[in-house]
Scaffold this motif. Structure first.
Motif, PDB file in Angstrom:
ATOM      1  N   SER A 199       6.446  -4.339   1.602  1.00 27.44           N
ATOM      2  CA  SER A 199       6.238  -3.397   2.698  1.00 27.44           C
ATOM      3  C   SER A 199       7.591  -3.016   3.273  1.00 27.44           C
ATOM      4  O   SER A 199       8.341  -3.886   3.724  1.00 27.44           O
ATOM      5  CB  SER A 199       5.366  -4.028   3.788  1.00 27.44           C
ATOM      6  OG  SER A 199       5.297  -3.171   4.907  1.00 27.44           O
ATOM      7  N   LYS A 200       7.872  -1.736   3.232  1.00 26.04           N
ATOM      8  CA  LYS A 200       9.157  -1.280   3.756  1.00 26.04           C
ATOM      9  C   LYS A 200       9.323  -1.725   5.213  1.00 26.04           C
ATOM     10  O   LYS A 200      10.320  -2.287   5.601  1.00 26.04           O
ATOM     11  CB  LYS A 200       9.233   0.248   3.637  1.00 26.04           C
ATOM     12  CG  LYS A 200      10.529   0.824   4.162  1.00 26.04           C
ATOM     13  CD  LYS A 200      10.612   2.321   3.914  1.00 26.04           C
ATOM     14  CE  LYS A 200      11.785   2.906   4.676  1.00 26.04           C
ATOM     15  NZ  LYS A 200      11.959   4.350   4.466  1.00 26.04           N
ATOM     16  N   THR A 201       8.291  -1.479   6.010  1.00 27.00           N
ATOM     17  CA  THR A 201       8.389  -1.762   7.440  1.00 27.00           C
ATOM     18  C   THR A 201       7.961  -3.189   7.783  1.00 27.00           C
ATOM     19  O   THR A 201       8.327  -3.728   8.815  1.00 27.00           O
ATOM     20  CB  THR A 201       7.452  -0.822   8.212  1.00 27.00           C
ATOM     21  OG1 THR A 201       6.131  -0.971   7.654  1.00 27.00           O
ATOM     22  CG2 THR A 201       7.891   0.624   8.086  1.00 27.00           C
ATOM     23  N   PHE A 202       7.165  -3.780   6.953  1.00 26.57           N
ATOM     24  CA  PHE A 202       6.517  -5.077   7.190  1.00 26.57           C
ATOM     25  C   PHE A 202       5.699  -5.077   8.483  1.00 26.57           C
ATOM     26  O   PHE A 202       5.578  -6.088   9.176  1.00 26.57           O
ATOM     27  CB  PHE A 202       7.534  -6.234   7.180  1.00 26.57           C
ATOM     28  CG  PHE A 202       7.104  -7.342   6.262  1.00 26.57           C
ATOM     29  CD1 PHE A 202       7.233  -7.211   4.888  1.00 26.57           C
ATOM     30  CD2 PHE A 202       6.519  -8.516   6.750  1.00 26.57           C
ATOM     31  CE1 PHE A 202       6.814  -8.202   4.020  1.00 26.57           C
ATOM     32  CE2 PHE A 202       6.085  -9.513   5.892  1.00 26.57           C
ATOM     33  CZ  PHE A 202       6.246  -9.349   4.533  1.00 26.57           C
ATOM     34  N   THR A 236       2.721  -2.913   8.260  1.00 22.48           N
ATOM     35  CA  THR A 236       1.532  -2.169   7.838  1.00 22.48           C
ATOM     36  C   THR A 236       0.290  -3.065   7.860  1.00 22.48           C
ATOM     37  O   THR A 236       0.265  -4.134   7.236  1.00 22.48           O
ATOM     38  CB  THR A 236       1.771  -1.588   6.421  1.00 22.48           C
ATOM     39  OG1 THR A 236       2.957  -0.803   6.489  1.00 22.48           O
ATOM     40  CG2 THR A 236       0.622  -0.723   5.954  1.00 22.48           C
ATOM     41  N   LYS A 264      -3.688   6.041  12.058  1.00 19.71           N
ATOM     42  CA  LYS A 264      -3.434   4.590  12.034  1.00 19.71           C
ATOM     43  C   LYS A 264      -3.553   4.025  13.443  1.00 19.71           C
ATOM     44  O   LYS A 264      -4.154   2.984  13.663  1.00 19.71           O
ATOM     45  CB  LYS A 264      -1.990   4.322  11.589  1.00 19.71           C
ATOM     46  CG  LYS A 264      -1.716   4.383  10.139  1.00 19.71           C
ATOM     47  CD  LYS A 264      -0.330   3.763   9.919  1.00 19.71           C
ATOM     48  CE  LYS A 264       0.392   4.361   8.753  1.00 19.71           C
ATOM     49  NZ  LYS A 264       1.761   3.916   8.617  1.00 19.71           N
ATOM     50  N   ILE A 273       0.860  -1.202   0.000  1.00 20.02           N
ATOM     51  CA  ILE A 273       0.000   0.000   0.000  1.00 20.02           C
ATOM     52  C   ILE A 273       0.886   1.239   0.000  1.00 20.02           C
ATOM     53  O   ILE A 273       2.065   1.174   0.369  1.00 20.02           O
ATOM     54  CB  ILE A 273      -0.986  -0.035   1.205  1.00 20.02           C
ATOM     55  CG1 ILE A 273      -2.146   0.966   1.004  1.00 20.02           C
ATOM     56  CG2 ILE A 273      -0.265   0.213   2.522  1.00 20.02           C
ATOM     57  CD1 ILE A 273      -3.343   0.735   1.935  1.00 20.02           C
ATOM     58  N   GLY A 316       3.442   3.773  -0.950  1.00 16.58           N
ATOM     59  CA  GLY A 316       4.627   3.668  -1.798  1.00 16.58           C
ATOM     60  C   GLY A 316       4.927   2.247  -2.224  1.00 16.58           C
ATOM     61  O   GLY A 316       5.643   2.023  -3.204  1.00 16.58           O
ATOM     62  N   SER A 317       4.393   1.271  -1.512  1.00 15.06           N
ATOM     63  CA  SER A 317       4.648  -0.124  -1.871  1.00 15.06           C
ATOM     64  C   SER A 317       3.612  -0.658  -2.857  1.00 15.06           C
ATOM     65  O   SER A 317       3.569  -1.857  -3.130  1.00 15.06           O
ATOM     66  CB  SER A 317       4.672  -0.979  -0.595  1.00 15.06           C
ATOM     67  OG  SER A 317       5.685  -0.499   0.255  1.00 15.06           O
ATOM     68  N   VAL A 330       0.582  10.766   9.146  1.00 14.40           N
ATOM     69  CA  VAL A 330      -0.298   9.629   8.883  1.00 14.40           C
ATOM     70  C   VAL A 330      -0.352   8.672  10.074  1.00 14.40           C
ATOM     71  O   VAL A 330      -1.149   7.735  10.096  1.00 14.40           O
ATOM     72  CB  VAL A 330       0.117   8.848   7.607  1.00 14.40           C
ATOM     73  CG1 VAL A 330       0.010   9.738   6.391  1.00 14.40           C
ATOM     74  CG2 VAL A 330       1.517   8.292   7.725  1.00 14.40           C
ATOM     75  N   GLU A 346       2.462  13.679   0.406  1.00 17.21           N
ATOM     76  CA  GLU A 346       3.034  13.109   1.628  1.00 17.21           C
ATOM     77  C   GLU A 346       4.385  13.774   1.906  1.00 17.21           C
ATOM     78  O   GLU A 346       4.819  13.868   3.056  1.00 17.21           O
ATOM     79  CB  GLU A 346       3.200  11.588   1.478  1.00 17.21           C
ATOM     80  CG  GLU A 346       3.413  10.875   2.795  1.00 17.21           C
ATOM     81  CD  GLU A 346       3.225   9.364   2.714  1.00 17.21           C
ATOM     82  OE1 GLU A 346       2.225   8.836   3.239  1.00 17.21           O
ATOM     83  OE2 GLU A 346       4.087   8.698   2.106  1.00 17.21           O
ATOM     84  N   GLN A 391       0.736  10.859  -3.761  1.00 13.57           N
ATOM     85  CA  GLN A 391       1.515  10.458  -2.587  1.00 13.57           C
ATOM     86  C   GLN A 391       2.891  11.120  -2.618  1.00 13.57           C
ATOM     87  O   GLN A 391       3.360  11.671  -1.619  1.00 13.57           O
ATOM     88  CB  GLN A 391       1.692   8.939  -2.503  1.00 13.57           C
ATOM     89  CG  GLN A 391       2.382   8.562  -1.180  1.00 13.57           C
ATOM     90  CD  GLN A 391       2.997   7.175  -1.130  1.00 13.57           C
ATOM     91  OE1 GLN A 391       3.157   6.516  -2.154  1.00 13.57           O
ATOM     92  NE2 GLN A 391       3.352   6.734   0.058  1.00 13.57           N
ATOM     93  N   GLY A 419       9.349   5.322   1.247  1.00 12.73           N
ATOM     94  CA  GLY A 419       8.396   4.454   0.560  1.00 12.73           C
ATOM     95  C   GLY A 419       7.922   5.035  -0.760  1.00 12.73           C
ATOM     96  O   GLY A 419       7.843   4.342  -1.774  1.00 12.73           O
ATOM     97  N   ARG A 420       7.637   6.330  -0.780  1.00 13.94           N
ATOM     98  CA  ARG A 420       7.103   6.945  -2.005  1.00 13.94           C
ATOM     99  C   ARG A 420       8.182   7.189  -3.064  1.00 13.94           C
ATOM    100  O   ARG A 420       7.895   7.715  -4.131  1.00 13.94           O
ATOM    101  CB  ARG A 420       6.362   8.242  -1.645  1.00 13.94           C
ATOM    102  CG  ARG A 420       7.174   9.223  -0.812  1.00 13.94           C
ATOM    103  CD  ARG A 420       6.274  10.301  -0.213  1.00 13.94           C
ATOM    104  NE  ARG A 420       6.975  11.222   0.681  1.00 13.94           N
ATOM    105  CZ  ARG A 420       7.149  11.025   1.979  1.00 13.94           C
ATOM    106  NH1 ARG A 420       6.710   9.920   2.538  1.00 13.94           N
ATOM    107  NH2 ARG A 420       7.764  11.926   2.716  1.00 13.94           N
ATOM    108  N   THR A 458      -1.368  -4.375   4.553  1.00  5.75           N
ATOM    109  CA  THR A 458      -0.553  -5.316   3.777  1.00  5.75           C
ATOM    110  C   THR A 458      -0.473  -6.669   4.471  1.00  5.75           C
ATOM    111  O   THR A 458      -0.629  -7.718   3.838  1.00  5.75           O
ATOM    112  CB  THR A 458       0.849  -4.703   3.577  1.00  5.75           C
ATOM    113  OG1 THR A 458       0.663  -3.466   2.905  1.00  5.75           O
ATOM    114  CG2 THR A 458       1.747  -5.611   2.764  1.00  5.75           C
TER     115      THR A 458
HETATM  116  O1  F6P Z   1       1.076   5.366   6.046  1.00  2.00           O
HETATM  117  C1  F6P Z   1       1.956   5.952   5.146  1.00  2.00           C
HETATM  118  C2  F6P Z   1       3.059   5.005   4.749  1.00  2.00           C
HETATM  119  O2  F6P Z   1       3.985   4.888   5.756  1.00  2.00           O
HETATM  120  C3  F6P Z   1       3.705   5.459   3.457  1.00  2.00           C
HETATM  121  O3  F6P Z   1       4.670   6.413   3.650  1.00  2.00           O
HETATM  122  C4  F6P Z   1       4.203   4.172   2.910  1.00  2.00           C
HETATM  123  O4  F6P Z   1       4.510   4.267   1.539  1.00  2.00           O
HETATM  124  C5  F6P Z   1       3.030   3.274   3.207  1.00  2.00           C
HETATM  125  O5  F6P Z   1       2.558   3.707   4.459  1.00  2.00           O
HETATM  126  C6  F6P Z   1       3.336   1.806   3.242  1.00  2.00           C
HETATM  127  O6  F6P Z   1       4.331   1.500   4.164  1.00  2.00           O
HETATM  128  P1  F6P Z   1       5.108   0.130   4.132  1.00  2.00           P
HETATM  129  O7  F6P Z   1       5.834   0.028   2.841  1.00  2.00           O
HETATM  130  O8  F6P Z   1       6.039   0.153   5.298  1.00  2.00           O
HETATM  131  O9  F6P Z   1       4.100  -0.977   4.258  1.00  2.00           O
END
Ligand code: F6P
Length: 540
Positions: free
Chosen positions: A206-209, A211, A504, A153, A155-156, A500, A353, A349, A267-268, A214
């Motif tokens: 997912s950058k953070t894994f 989210t 959340k 979601i 940027g991903s 953001v 963002e 975005q 991410g973006r 996702t």
């Molecule tokens: O909620 C915003 C955000 O952090 C964006 O900046 C990012 O692209 C998106 O959520 C998805 O994050 P991730 O790649 O960590 O799942």
């Protein structure tokens, strides 16, 4: 410059200049300066920009360039490309430009050669993509992959989804990509419909894994697969793209099947790295690398061209001009290409963002409007929807028109019609039609005011030979650098997104109340509490 740019003498000079120019019509500017159209163009790689239809003169450009100098743009560009921690609120370097540096380049940041790291991941992605594309990679039942489902979601999602649509004509291995992003069950369920688990590969991006959307969608997809093919099928049908190996392993994806990136890629700003895996599988590593070369060409232009001949700098400064001096609130992006139908959403975005901020990097409040609202739709569709407001409404909406000379395929002169519309619109927006001209056509006097086209509505026109992987990369990098320049002038941190987070977190608090048998807990506000009650009643 540290501090408040609006207190600088360059800002004041622009304010004064605005007073002189605001009442001028583009018709007058063109009449006074016949050489204007010839002069107000700039080329960067394969992109050609005509910015003559802006409410600006050479003096405007000179004053805006002086503002950029005053804001320390030159040093900031050096700081970004040099890997300094310009994302101050997260204490990180900002190095999406390293994702497209050539293999032989070297950039050591925090003791690490990031270019070598980037190319190691690109090589791993290429090898994997080749295996999937050549059918060497087989699913659990021995069948090749026919569909790649990217689950991510923001940027991903937006980058690979936009680019996949843009480059559909280059999809050549018979592998379709689908993109699932929303926590709305309709998204994943709709996208799984018609798919065969045996030939489907999921890319969990997912950058953070961490989210919610996702991970929830990935769990649904995992169950769908396991129900059909069993637990042992997961390793053949799930790969991950992330910076967080620990969480990937926790989710049950083998980290050998993980493609990494780094905290210095926002991410973006990430689809030209591992987040672009689904795109790479669809169009192939060679096309993907052509796209990276396009990004790199625009990076080089941005880094080296003088500000008054620098496409991203000029477009950004004109954005500042309208936002902060004319009070424009939005910028329309109008690609005359159906293939670019997700480009405005992607830019939303990227731009909003990044620059939707109201404090500067040092934490002090901004004193001028920041963050243009980007929106748009492809032409000619938009012409039959919202252009009425652009032409005759009360708001000033500067617009970027993007056109291509060569279609991928054509029928019955359609492509020339498409381009004719682009050119006609920018001309009509700029020069309009006066009451006299309309009356002279025999229009009844009471109808004349309705038909007057005020004109003086500014546009940029970007003309490109063809939409290719390379020109797509150039276009995206152009807007990335526009964001950077605007952020620099406003003095904001364009690379964090704290805004953001609160929503959340609150959603996590609200969710249990929606399903609980207990009376809803007291929410901080009575309106939300009432809506929770109502929702529970409606759900039965
Ligand atoms: O909620 C915003 C955000 O952090 C964006 O900046 C990012 O692209 C998106 O959520 C998805 O994050 P991730 O790649 O960590 O799942």
């Amino acid at each position: 410059m540290n501090g408040d740019i609006s207190q600088s003498q360059e800002w004041a000079a622009l304010g004064k200049h605005h007073e002189e120019l605001a009442g001028k019509q583009l018709r007058e500017l063109f009449a006074e300066d016949p050489g204007r159209a010839g002069r107000m163009t700039v080329s960067a790689g394969d992109l050609y920009l005509d910015y003559a239809k802006h409410r600006a003169t050479q003096e405007t450009i000179d004053l805006l360039v002086a503002l950029a100098e005053r804001a320390g743009l030159r040093e900031r560009v050096g700081a970004m490309f040099g890997g300094q921690h310009i994302n101050v609120s997260e204490d990180r370097a900002v190095l999406h430009v390293a994702l497209r540096m050539r293999k032989n380049a070297e950039l050591v940041v925090d003791g690490q050669d990031v270019v070598a790291d980037v190319h190691a991941v690109l090589d791993k992605m290429s090898a994997f993509s080749d295996r999937v594309r050549s059918k060497e990679w087989k699913g659990a039942t021995g069948q090749p992959i026919r569909t790649v489902v990217n689950i991510g979601i923001g940027g991903s999602d937006l980058g690979p989804a936009m680019a996949y649509e843009a480059l559909r004509d280059y999809v050549d291995a018979g592998i379709e990509a689908r993109f699932v992003s929303n926590i709305d069950p309709a998204d994943i369920l709709g996208n799984l419909r018609g798919l065969d688990p045996a030939t489907t590969l999921f890319v969990v991006a997912s950058k953070t894994f961490t989210t919610l959307e996702t991970l929830t969608n990935a769990r649904v997809a995992r169950r769908w697969l396991v129900e059909a093919l069993g637990e042992e099928a997961v390793s053949k049908h799930f790969v991950a793209v992330s910076t967080n190996a620990e969480k990937v392993a926790e989710f049950g994806i083998d980290t050998d099947n993980m493609f990494g990136f780094w905290d210095w890629v926002g991410g973006r700003y990430s689809y030209d790295g591992a987040i672009g895996l689904s795109l790479m599988i669809a169009v192939g590593p060679e096309r993907f690398r052509e796209m990276l070369a396009g990004f790199h060409a625009m990076d080089q232009h941005f880094r080296t061209a003088p500000f008054n001949a620098n496409m991203p700098v000029l477009m950004a400064l004109l954005g500042i001009w309208y936002t902060d001096f004319f009070g424009a609130e939005t910028r329309a992006v109008l690609p005359y290409s159906q293939r670019l139908h997700r480009f405005p959403a992607y830019l939303q975005q990227l731009t909003m963002e990044s620059n939707g901020k109201s404090v500067r990097a040092d934490g002090t409040p901004v004193t001028v409007p920041t963050g243009e609202i980007f929106w748009g739709e492809p032409g000619t569709n938009g012409q039959h929807a919202f252009y009425q407001l652009l032409h005759q409404g009360t708001r000033l909406v500067p617009a970027d028109f993007i056109g291509f000379a060569e279609p991928f395929e054509d029928r019955e002169g359609m492509h020339d019609q498409l381009t004719a519309n682009l050119l006609a619109q920018t001309s009509a927006l700029a020069f309009g039609k006066t009451a006299e001209e309309i009356a002279a056509e025999g229009t009844p006097p009471e109808i004349v005011p309705h038909k007057v086209m005020p004109g003086n509505r500014p546009t940029s026109t970007i003309l490109v030979t063809k939409l290719t992987p390379s020109t797509l990369g150039q276009l995206v990098a152009l807007y990335e650098h526009i964001v950077f320049v605007e952020g620099t002038i406003w003095g904001v941190d364009s690379f964090d997104q704290w805004g953001v987070e609160l929503g959340k977190k609150m959603a996590l608090d609200v969710a249990p109340a929606l399903t609980s048998e207990e009376p809803p807990q007291t929410f901080p506000d009575s309106s939300t509490e009432q809506l929770v009650r109502r929702y529970r009643e409606l759900r039965g």
